[in-house]
Design an enzyme around this catalytic site. Sequence first.
Site, PDB file in Angstrom:
ATOM      1  N   SER A 250       0.839  -1.208   0.000  1.00 13.66           N
ATOM      2  CA  SER A 250       0.000   0.000   0.000  1.00 13.66           C
ATOM      3  C   SER A 250       0.873   1.258   0.000  1.00 13.66           C
ATOM      4  O   SER A 250       1.673   1.451  -0.921  1.00 13.66           O
ATOM      5  CB  SER A 250      -0.954  -0.044   1.195  1.00 13.66           C
TER       6      SER A 250
ATOM      7  N   ASP B 197     -10.589  -3.653  -4.835  1.00 14.88           N
ATOM      8  CA  ASP B 197      -9.987  -2.868  -3.756  1.00 14.88           C
ATOM      9  C   ASP B 197     -10.803  -1.590  -3.576  1.00 14.88           C
ATOM     10  O   ASP B 197     -10.835  -0.737  -4.469  1.00 14.88           O
ATOM     11  CB  ASP B 197      -8.538  -2.527  -4.116  1.00 14.88           C
TER      12      ASP B 197
ATOM     13  N   HIS C 295      -8.292  -4.802  -0.265  1.00 12.86           N
ATOM     14  CA  HIS C 295      -7.064  -4.056   0.005  1.00 12.86           C
ATOM     15  C   HIS C 295      -6.206  -4.844   0.984  1.00 12.86           C
ATOM     16  O   HIS C 295      -6.517  -4.931   2.179  1.00 12.86           O
ATOM     17  CB  HIS C 295      -7.381  -2.676   0.570  1.00 12.86           C
TER      18      HIS C 295
END
Length: 422
Positions: free
Chosen positions: A213, A348, A379
């Site tokens: 991320s 996501d 995610h």
Amino acid sequence: MSAQLEADVRTMSPEMPAMFDGMKLAAVAAVLYVIVRSLNLKCPTAAADITCQDTLLNHYLLKSCPVLTKEYIPPLLWGKSGHLQTALYGKIGRVKSPKPCGLRKFLPMQDGATATFDLFEPQGVHSTGDDITMVICPGIGNHSEKHYIRTFVDYSQKQGYRCAVLNHLGALPNIELTSPRMFTYGCTWEFSAMVGFIKRTFPQTQLIVVGFSLGGNIACKYLGENPANQERVLCCVSVCQGYSALRAQETFLQWDQCRRLYNFLMADNMKKIILSHRGSLFGMNSSRMEFADLSRLYTATSLMQIDDNIMRKFHGHNSLKEYYEKESCVHYIHNISVPLLLVNSSDDPLVHQSLLTIPRTLAEKKQNVIFALTLHGGHLGFFEGAVLFPQPLSWMDKVIVSYANAVCQWEKHKPQCHQQKE
């Protein structure tokens, strides 16, 4: 007359339960329909959609990394919901997460800050026999003690990798800040310090760069900032990053996929981290933070408000646009020349579909880039399992290590790899 009425009641009463049963059945059917739609139970499973150039290296990597090209099967009952995958990752990280033992290192920075990272030695010999270290950058506000990081580190150790995990500045609740600065969206200073320490301490080691991320943005930005940063780096893997904070800004204010709600929740978490260090951040003599308005921080409901009022000022950016422009890897990622795997999920809820044109276009133009887009995973979820309960190890963990192994084998046996292709 009364006899006739009594007869009518006797005639109608058996039909009343039937009518109510029909209403119950319709209600149950409606609920089931909503469940099926919200859980995407009718959605098929599939292998990741791969975008890359037709090169010798890419052929070898895809052939040597079957988990990347085989069907990804999430848990049947809930695994096709990106929201539930994301929620489970956010709440528990991973199930039955191990607790790898490592050493915490402290690195003084030039501005008075103290970077920390945890070092985990391999639990076996790597398949190539070489000394290889994974340098890992976690997601926003994360550190080495998060369950998904612990699971990945433990799995990598068992595959023969040393692991170094950056603890984002200010993320560890029991470590005080030593300067009025904490981690930001794209600051690479601490990650660079950790990598430099690894290179000096283990002069024979080669590096695998991994980012999750926000950590994917930092890792890719670090490699693209300076060609020297790619020395001794075998490859890089980025999972679930958004590539451009400026382009993501507008999508985070939309209610599509509940993105505005996620924005609020992440902003609330950031407020807690910032306020836990209020004495260090705002109590010291800091010319950059003297204009920060804490009252606006308390009332902030989005990451953008926090970034504009607090985060951009750590590095003296004049505007939110300037902060997002300079801290996004989209302006640096094209400078990466080592093998680069970019992984995202179609469901996501944090990364809008429009942002995925960035990695797809990059993979179409650059020979060293593979872009893998899964149908499911949410995610940083990517849970696997049969029906209800997920497995401890995720698809994401397997893909990263499998890809890293393939790159290591390629570098070790390049002549043989060429002959096999021919």
